[in-house]
Scaffold this motif. Structure first.
Motif, PDB file in Angstrom:
ATOM      1  N   ARG A 165       0.839  -1.209   0.000  1.00  0.00           N
ATOM      2  CA  ARG A 165       0.000   0.000   0.000  1.00  0.00           C
ATOM      3  C   ARG A 165       0.869   1.252   0.000  1.00  0.00           C
ATOM      4  NH1 ARG A 165      -4.315   2.954   0.309  1.00  0.00           N
ATOM      5  NH2 ARG A 165      -4.656   4.365   2.071  1.00  0.00           N
ATOM      6  N   HIS A 166       1.948   1.237   0.764  1.00  0.00           N
ATOM      7  CA  HIS A 166       2.830   2.415   0.797  1.00  0.00           C
ATOM      8  C   HIS A 166       3.416   2.666  -0.588  1.00  0.00           C
ATOM      9  CE1 HIS A 166       5.153   5.533   2.758  1.00  0.00           C
ATOM     10  NE2 HIS A 166       6.135   5.190   1.947  1.00  0.00           N
ATOM     11  N   VAL A 200       0.622   4.013  -2.958  1.00  0.00           N
ATOM     12  CA  VAL A 200       0.243   5.404  -2.668  1.00  0.00           C
ATOM     13  C   VAL A 200       1.360   6.344  -3.106  1.00  0.00           C
ATOM     14  CG1 VAL A 200      -0.194   7.044  -0.766  1.00  0.00           C
ATOM     15  CG2 VAL A 200      -1.375   4.852  -0.802  1.00  0.00           C
ATOM     16  N   TYR A 201       2.589   5.980  -2.763  1.00  0.00           N
ATOM     17  CA  TYR A 201       3.738   6.829  -3.112  1.00  0.00           C
ATOM     18  C   TYR A 201       3.835   6.987  -4.632  1.00  0.00           C
ATOM     19  CZ  TYR A 201       8.392   8.837  -2.880  1.00  0.00           C
ATOM     20  OH  TYR A 201       9.463   9.689  -2.988  1.00  0.00           O
ATOM     21  N   ILE A 219       1.084   9.245  -6.131  1.00  0.00           N
ATOM     22  CA  ILE A 219       1.348  10.671  -5.855  1.00  0.00           C
ATOM     23  C   ILE A 219       2.501  11.151  -6.737  1.00  0.00           C
ATOM     24  CG2 ILE A 219       2.028  12.339  -4.079  1.00  0.00           C
ATOM     25  CD1 ILE A 219       0.711  10.448  -2.010  1.00  0.00           C
ATOM     26  N   GLU A 220       3.513  10.314  -6.848  1.00  0.00           N
ATOM     27  CA  GLU A 220       4.687  10.683  -7.644  1.00  0.00           C
ATOM     28  C   GLU A 220       4.296  10.924  -9.112  1.00  0.00           C
ATOM     29  OE1 GLU A 220       7.732   7.701  -7.965  1.00  0.00           O
ATOM     30  OE2 GLU A 220       9.297   9.230  -8.024  1.00  0.00           O
ATOM     31  N   ARG A 246       1.372  11.747 -10.307  1.00  0.00           N
ATOM     32  CA  ARG A 246       0.547  12.964 -10.408  1.00  0.00           C
ATOM     33  C   ARG A 246       1.406  14.219 -10.312  1.00  0.00           C
ATOM     34  NH1 ARG A 246      -1.749  16.322  -7.019  1.00  0.00           N
ATOM     35  NH2 ARG A 246      -1.032  15.160  -5.200  1.00  0.00           N
ATOM     36  N   ILE A 247       2.327  14.225  -9.355  1.00  0.00           N
ATOM     37  CA  ILE A 247       3.171  15.415  -9.156  1.00  0.00           C
ATOM     38  C   ILE A 247       4.095  15.633 -10.360  1.00  0.00           C
ATOM     39  CG2 ILE A 247       5.074  16.359  -7.762  1.00  0.00           C
ATOM     40  CD1 ILE A 247       3.612  15.278  -5.295  1.00  0.00           C
ATOM     41  N   ARG A 248       4.681  14.559 -10.866  1.00  0.00           N
ATOM     42  CA  ARG A 248       5.598  14.698 -12.005  1.00  0.00           C
ATOM     43  C   ARG A 248       4.833  15.167 -13.261  1.00  0.00           C
ATOM     44  NH1 ARG A 248      10.450  13.902 -10.193  1.00  0.00           N
ATOM     45  NH2 ARG A 248      10.854  12.213  -8.719  1.00  0.00           N
ATOM     46  N   GLU A 254       4.284  18.815 -12.843  1.00  0.00           N
ATOM     47  CA  GLU A 254       5.558  19.534 -13.034  1.00  0.00           C
ATOM     48  C   GLU A 254       5.863  19.716 -14.522  1.00  0.00           C
ATOM     49  OE1 GLU A 254       8.183  20.815 -10.877  1.00  0.00           O
ATOM     50  OE2 GLU A 254       6.347  20.908  -9.689  1.00  0.00           O
ATOM     51  N   GLN A 274       3.803  22.403 -16.166  1.00  0.00           N
ATOM     52  CA  GLN A 274       4.099  23.807 -15.791  1.00  0.00           C
ATOM     53  C   GLN A 274       5.312  24.384 -16.530  1.00  0.00           C
ATOM     54  OE1 GLN A 274       4.267  23.663 -11.535  1.00  0.00           O
ATOM     55  NE2 GLN A 274       2.050  23.594 -11.342  1.00  0.00           N
ATOM     56  N   TYR A 280       5.958  11.691   9.635  1.00  0.00           N
ATOM     57  CA  TYR A 280       6.282  10.830   8.482  1.00  0.00           C
ATOM     58  C   TYR A 280       7.754  10.429   8.492  1.00  0.00           C
ATOM     59  CZ  TYR A 280       6.395   9.170   3.682  1.00  0.00           C
ATOM     60  OH  TYR A 280       6.547   8.381   2.570  1.00  0.00           O
ATOM     61  N   ARG A 322       4.114   2.030  10.265  1.00  0.00           N
ATOM     62  CA  ARG A 322       4.240   2.023   8.806  1.00  0.00           C
ATOM     63  C   ARG A 322       2.908   2.295   8.126  1.00  0.00           C
ATOM     64  NH1 ARG A 322       6.956  -3.340   8.399  1.00  0.00           N
ATOM     65  NH2 ARG A 322       6.087  -3.290   6.331  1.00  0.00           N
ATOM     66  N   THR A 333       1.756   5.649   5.714  1.00  0.00           N
ATOM     67  CA  THR A 333       1.076   5.598   4.419  1.00  0.00           C
ATOM     68  C   THR A 333      -0.197   6.446   4.447  1.00  0.00           C
ATOM     69  OG1 THR A 333       1.902   3.352   4.203  1.00  0.00           O
ATOM     70  CG2 THR A 333       0.201   4.019   2.652  1.00  0.00           C
ATOM     71  N   LEU A 360       0.706  10.056   4.291  1.00  0.00           N
ATOM     72  CA  LEU A 360       1.131  10.403   2.927  1.00  0.00           C
ATOM     73  C   LEU A 360      -0.079  10.597   2.011  1.00  0.00           C
ATOM     74  CD1 LEU A 360       3.613  10.688   1.017  1.00  0.00           C
ATOM     75  CD2 LEU A 360       3.373   8.261   0.527  1.00  0.00           C
ATOM     76  N   PHE A 361      -1.052   9.685   2.127  1.00  0.00           N
ATOM     77  CA  PHE A 361      -2.247   9.767   1.288  1.00  0.00           C
ATOM     78  C   PHE A 361      -3.063  11.035   1.603  1.00  0.00           C
ATOM     79  CE2 PHE A 361      -6.746   8.791   0.502  1.00  0.00           C
ATOM     80  CZ  PHE A 361      -6.685   8.571  -0.855  1.00  0.00           C
ATOM     81  N   ARG A 365      -1.378  14.276   0.347  1.00  0.00           N
ATOM     82  CA  ARG A 365      -0.862  14.159  -1.020  1.00  0.00           C
ATOM     83  C   ARG A 365      -0.863  15.479  -1.801  1.00  0.00           C
ATOM     84  NH1 ARG A 365      -5.779  12.028  -0.466  1.00  0.00           N
ATOM     85  NH2 ARG A 365      -7.413  12.400  -2.011  1.00  0.00           N
ATOM     86  N   VAL A 400       4.834  17.223   0.744  1.00  0.00           N
ATOM     87  CA  VAL A 400       4.841  15.940   0.010  1.00  0.00           C
ATOM     88  C   VAL A 400       5.433  16.168  -1.388  1.00  0.00           C
ATOM     89  CG1 VAL A 400       3.370  14.169  -1.048  1.00  0.00           C
ATOM     90  CG2 VAL A 400       2.966  14.863   1.300  1.00  0.00           C
ATOM     91  N   ARG A 401       5.031  17.267  -2.007  1.00  0.00           N
ATOM     92  CA  ARG A 401       5.548  17.584  -3.347  1.00  0.00           C
ATOM     93  C   ARG A 401       7.072  17.752  -3.301  1.00  0.00           C
ATOM     94  NH1 ARG A 401       6.202  22.452  -5.221  1.00  0.00           N
ATOM     95  NH2 ARG A 401       6.630  22.637  -7.438  1.00  0.00           N
ATOM     96  N   ILE A 453       8.843  14.379  -2.685  1.00  0.00           N
ATOM     97  CA  ILE A 453       8.866  13.501  -3.863  1.00  0.00           C
ATOM     98  C   ILE A 453       9.816  14.027  -4.939  1.00  0.00           C
ATOM     99  CG2 ILE A 453       7.400  12.777  -5.830  1.00  0.00           C
ATOM    100  CD1 ILE A 453       5.377  11.883  -3.725  1.00  0.00           C
ATOM    101  N   LEU A 454       9.887  15.339  -5.072  1.00  0.00           N
ATOM    102  CA  LEU A 454      10.765  15.910  -6.104  1.00  0.00           C
ATOM    103  C   LEU A 454      12.221  15.996  -5.649  1.00  0.00           C
ATOM    104  CD1 LEU A 454       8.446  18.730  -7.482  1.00  0.00           C
ATOM    105  CD2 LEU A 454       8.960  16.533  -8.537  1.00  0.00           C
TER     106      LEU A 454
END
Lengths: 53, 249
Positions: A34-35, A38-39, A42-43, A45-47, A50, A53, B15, B223, B227, B230-231, B234, B239-240, B243-244
């Protein structure tokens, strides 16, 4: 072998320990999966944002 | 003190902290379980009445104890979330539910397997401990179904917290059922007045298993909360940025 037989209760004792081990491993695997999922979502969507933009 | 709690409740701080702490719970948990399982299966003396079947206690009791503890964590966190509107508390409650359900399932199944050779039956509907523990499993299912049925996270948090708080009544019933009513299930062994009614050779592996399961549960919960955080976060800036960043998570 005598230890494994558990005085004719082996099937009961070992099935309980086996089931517990399976549930714990499954819970751990589910938490990791699940982690990751989810990660990743999100990754992606964000990329995508980016790049736009 | 308040500053510490305030900082701990901050999602980005939690987190990162949970990622560091979780392995510190898992390692002692696994070591204690390894000791408890080995000593319980091979070193503990046989019970004079139940023979080797009593060894099921080493997985049944920790599971049953965690089934109640997880529910209390869920209810208390839900209550904290409702009163102080702490987002992290709702995340803890949501993360505790599937784990609580898993351990309740284990407690029920291992208890049923133990009951077959000892009581001559897999299940007894008239037994208050068995029935109230089954209701606990349904409460977990109901809690998760309610969360899943409401799209708005804030509304889902509130509704599920109320359900969790109402269900605490059943936790009390599960715990005291063997004292309040006559039951097939044996009475309190560890939390008995005058100390545990067990031989030390049987008791220490059991305590090791209970402590080991608690640590392992703590690691799994941390753990899962991570998660959940994080959700929920998001769409936030941290979080942005995380991740970047080249390290990611």
């Amino acid at each position: 072998m005598e230890n494994l037989a558990m005085g004719n209760y082996g099937i009961y004792v070992w099935s309980c320990f086996g089931l517990t081990l399976a549930v714990v491993i499954f819970s751990d695997w589910r938490a990791r999966l699940r982690h990751k999922r989810v990660y990743r979502e999100i990754e992606v969507r964000i990329r995508a944002l980016e790049e736009r933009q | 003190m308040w500053k510490f709690f305030h900082r701990l409740a901050s999602p980005p701080h939690f987190y990162r902290l949970a990622a560091i702490i979780a392995p510190w719970f898992a390692v002692p948990g696994l070591l204690l379980i390894a000791y408890g399982a080995y000593a319980g299966l091979f070193l503990a003396p046989m019970d004079y009445q139940q023979g080797d079947a009593f060894r099921i206690i080493y997985v049944h009791v920790p599971s049953a104890y965690l089934s109640l503890m997880a529910y209390m964590i869920m209810a208390v966190s839900g209550g904290i979330g409702l009163i102080w509107r702490m987002k992290l508390a709702h995340a803890v409650a949501a993360a505790a539910a599937p784990l609580g359900a898993a351990f309740t399932f284990l407690a029920l199944v291992t208890g049923s397997i133990w009951g077959r050779p000892m009581w001559g039956t897999w299940w007894e509907w008239g037994d208050p401990r068995l029935t109230s523990e089954l209701i606990l499993l349904f409460l977990y299912f109901g809690y998760m179904a309610l969360r899943g049925a409401i799209d708005d996270t804030a509304k889902a948090d509130k509704a599920s917290a109320v359900l969790a708080l109402v269900g605490v009544v059943n936790v009390v019933i599960v715990h005291f059922s063997v004292e309040w009513w006559s039951s097939l299930h044996q009475g309190q062994t560890l939390m008995k007045k005058g100390g545990p009614a067990m031989d030390p050779g049987m008791l220490y592996p059991l305590l090791g298993m209970i402590l080991g399961f608690t640590f392992l549960f703590g690691s799994l919960l941390l753990r899962r909360v991570r998660t959940e955080v994080l959700f929920r976060e998001r769409r936030t800036r941290w979080v942005r940025e995380m991740i970047l960043s080249p390290e990611g998570s």
